[in-house]
Design an enzyme around this catalytic site. Structure first.
Site, mmCIF file in Angstrom:
data_model
loop_
_atom_site.group_PDB
_atom_site.id
_atom_site.type_symbol
_atom_site.label_atom_id
_atom_site.label_comp_id
_atom_site.label_asym_id
_atom_site.label_seq_id
_atom_site.Cartn_x
_atom_site.Cartn_y
_atom_site.Cartn_z
ATOM 1 N N VAL A 27 13.794 -4.179 -55.891
ATOM 2 C CA VAL A 27 14.393 -4.001 -57.217
ATOM 3 C C VAL A 27 14.348 -2.562 -57.700
ATOM 4 C CG1 VAL A 27 13.948 -6.357 -57.941
ATOM 5 C CG2 VAL A 27 12.219 -4.593 -58.374
ATOM 6 N N LYS A 69 9.706 -11.965 -71.390
ATOM 7 C CA LYS A 69 8.653 -11.289 -72.134
ATOM 8 C C LYS A 69 7.325 -11.466 -71.404
ATOM 9 C CE LYS A 69 8.709 -11.583 -76.552
ATOM 10 N NZ LYS A 69 8.327 -12.385 -77.726
ATOM 11 N N ASP A 95 -0.415 -12.058 -73.963
ATOM 12 C CA ASP A 95 0.277 -13.127 -73.259
ATOM 13 C C ASP A 95 0.826 -14.171 -74.214
ATOM 14 O OD1 ASP A 95 1.090 -14.605 -70.894
ATOM 15 O OD2 ASP A 95 -0.541 -15.988 -71.362
ATOM 16 N N HIS A 106 4.596 -14.891 -77.864
ATOM 17 C CA HIS A 106 5.209 -16.135 -78.320
ATOM 18 C C HIS A 106 4.904 -16.492 -79.778
ATOM 19 C CE1 HIS A 106 6.449 -16.950 -74.237
ATOM 20 N NE2 HIS A 106 5.208 -17.019 -73.795
#
Length: 477
Positions: free
Chosen positions: A85, A134, A221, A226
């Protein structure tokens, strides 16, 4: 609608557990046309036939509830390209084809800047879209840098910073309950609501994720990644529409209104801890520092809790508590809205009225309301609970997100300024924790987390001492 999807990191856990079942769900629902093409790209030296064989096995394992025909259609149309990548030549080979393409970076976040740079060098067809999982960056500075790289690649409308929490049925029902019910919206403010607790507690321990988790921890995390999104949906002003501009503008307003924590606030309003050895059900859990791949020197937390306040007309005086932990004694994943007590009870000594609590259960999905009613004897109060189940969603969360990407609707993705504001909110916490102003507590696996702090305990006194200790002099003084 875009009919080409290229997934970089296509042989990883995210693709196996979520993206492939999501594509099977889209296929079954008729959202993928006959011309849809999936290209998997990764470092493994595989042929397309080997990739399709792997896909079929993963769909049997993680997407077995979808009809065999839908699974086979996803597999039969796939091809594989071996790619680095960070190589613009490899990326160009993977995205080659007619028309725009949706590029999904199912990669470790640390690779995003190099991957986006390589995408820019390779070039993308006009109208293409880029999807990033994310967490977006590692702090405010890196988020700004990544936003700059993306701005050079595609327009903001074509960037999808996805968070599958926003596509969960119960999360969407937070908006539905608030905005479609006259009985709730007039009391959805600090006059009536004392506290909102957003919790994601898990019985799961590390489960082999040390390579990612030990570099991130619970604060980044879960809370940054979130739970701040859930805070936005609970606290936002009613938008004019649920279109991407109106919805995302109101979410950014919430993050901008969060009162930044001082070092004193961080010491008194945040906690961090990590689990010791213990037992959860029939599983013996080793201490976090003894898990394979963990470095004790990083002092990574597996439990984080942050109390925030909003400087806004609607929410001044309401506490928002965000909490997440691993290896706990039960799974508790919910948004709990705790209302203030009534000002007067005319019932005498026959009982106590507990505050009303409206709970949005996230996993499993559900809704409940804790009330107080009259018991079997006159003037005796007793707790009542009303519960409601949720209709199963038409699509899984990742299916909804992928459909939005292919159709070009970014309403449920994170806008660039929103990603930066989320880091701004938590930077004071990260800085204070880096200075060890907040002790790293411990809790046994299988417990309900670290014990509640007491102002008379040595731990809190140690926090005060750390906060007021003079800075160490430089080595050369």
């Amino acid at each position: 609608m875009i009919d080409r999807l290229v997934v970089f990191g296509a042989t990883g856990d995210l693709t196996a557990r979520y993206l492939l079942p999501a594509l099977a769900a889209l296929q079954e629902a008729g959202h993928l046309g006959d011309g849809f093409q999936l290209t998997g790209a990764s470092r493994e030296d595989w042929s397309s036939a080997q990739f399709r064989e792997w896909m079929a096995a993963q769909l049997d394992r993680h997407g077995g509830t979808y009809p065999a025909g839908a699974r086979e259609a996803v597999v039969d149309g796939a091809r594989y390209v071996r790619a680095d990548v960070t190589s613009s030549a490899d990326i160009a080979a993977a995205v080659a084809g007619d028309g725009p393409v949706a590029v999904y970076l199912a990669l470790p976040p640390a690779l995003f800047p190099r991957a986006v740079t390589a995408l820019h060098e390779a070039g993308l067809p006009k109208g293409s879209r880029v999807v990033l999982e994310k967490p977006f960056g590692e702090d405010l500075a890196s988020a700004r840098e990544l936003n700059g790289l993306l701005a050079d690649l595609v327009p903001e409308q074509a960037v999808f910073r996805v968070d599958h929490f926003l596509a969960m049925t119960t999360v969407q029902n937070v908006l539905g309950s608030r905005l479609a019910n006259r009985v709730l919206e007039p009391i959805w403010n600090s006059t009536h609501i004392a506290e909102v607790e957003i919790t994601w507690d898990e019985t799961l321990a590390l489960e082999g994720r040390a390579g990612y988790y030990d570099h991130v921890g619970a604060l980044k995390d879960m809370i940054q990644n979130h739970l701040l999104q859930l805070l936005c949906l609970v606290a936002m002003e009613p938008p004019i529409t649920l279109g991407e501009r109106d919805l995302r503008d109101r979410k950014v307003d919430v993050l901008r209104s969060v009162r930044l924590l001082t070092e004193y606030d961080v010491v008194h309003r945040t906690r961090r801890a990590r689990y010791l050895a213990g037992r959860i059900g029939d599983r013996d859990i080793p201490a976090y520092v003894d898990e394979e791949g963990v470095s004790s020197e990083r002092r990574t937390e597996t439990f984080a809790e942050v109390e925030l306040e909003l400087d806004s007309w609607r929410w001044a005086g309401t506490t928002f508590r965000l909490r997440s932990g691993k290896a706990l004694n039960e799974d508790r994943k919910e948004v709990a809205v705790r209302f203030r007590a009534v000002p007067h009870l005319p019932f005498g000594p026959g009982g106590e009225a507990l505050p009303n609590v409206l709970r949005f259960q996230l996993e499993p999905e559900g809704l409940s309301l804790d009330l107080t009613g009259i018991g079997s004897q006159a003037h005796e109060l007793t707790p009542l609970s009303l519960t409601a189940g949720m209709e199963p969603p038409d699509l899984p969360a990742y299916g909804r997100l992928l459909l939005d990407v292919l159709q070009g609707d970014p309403a449920l993705s994170i806008r660039g300024d929103e990603a930066e504001e989320a880091w701004r909110v938590l930077e004071p916490v990260l800085d204070a924790w880096q200075k060890d102003l907040v002790p790293l507590e411990e809790y046994p696996a299988g417990s309900d987390g670290p014990p509640p702090p007491s102002p008379y305990e040595d731990g809190l006194q140690r926090r005060e001492d750390l906060l007021h200790e003079p800075a160490a002099p430089p080595d050369d003084v």
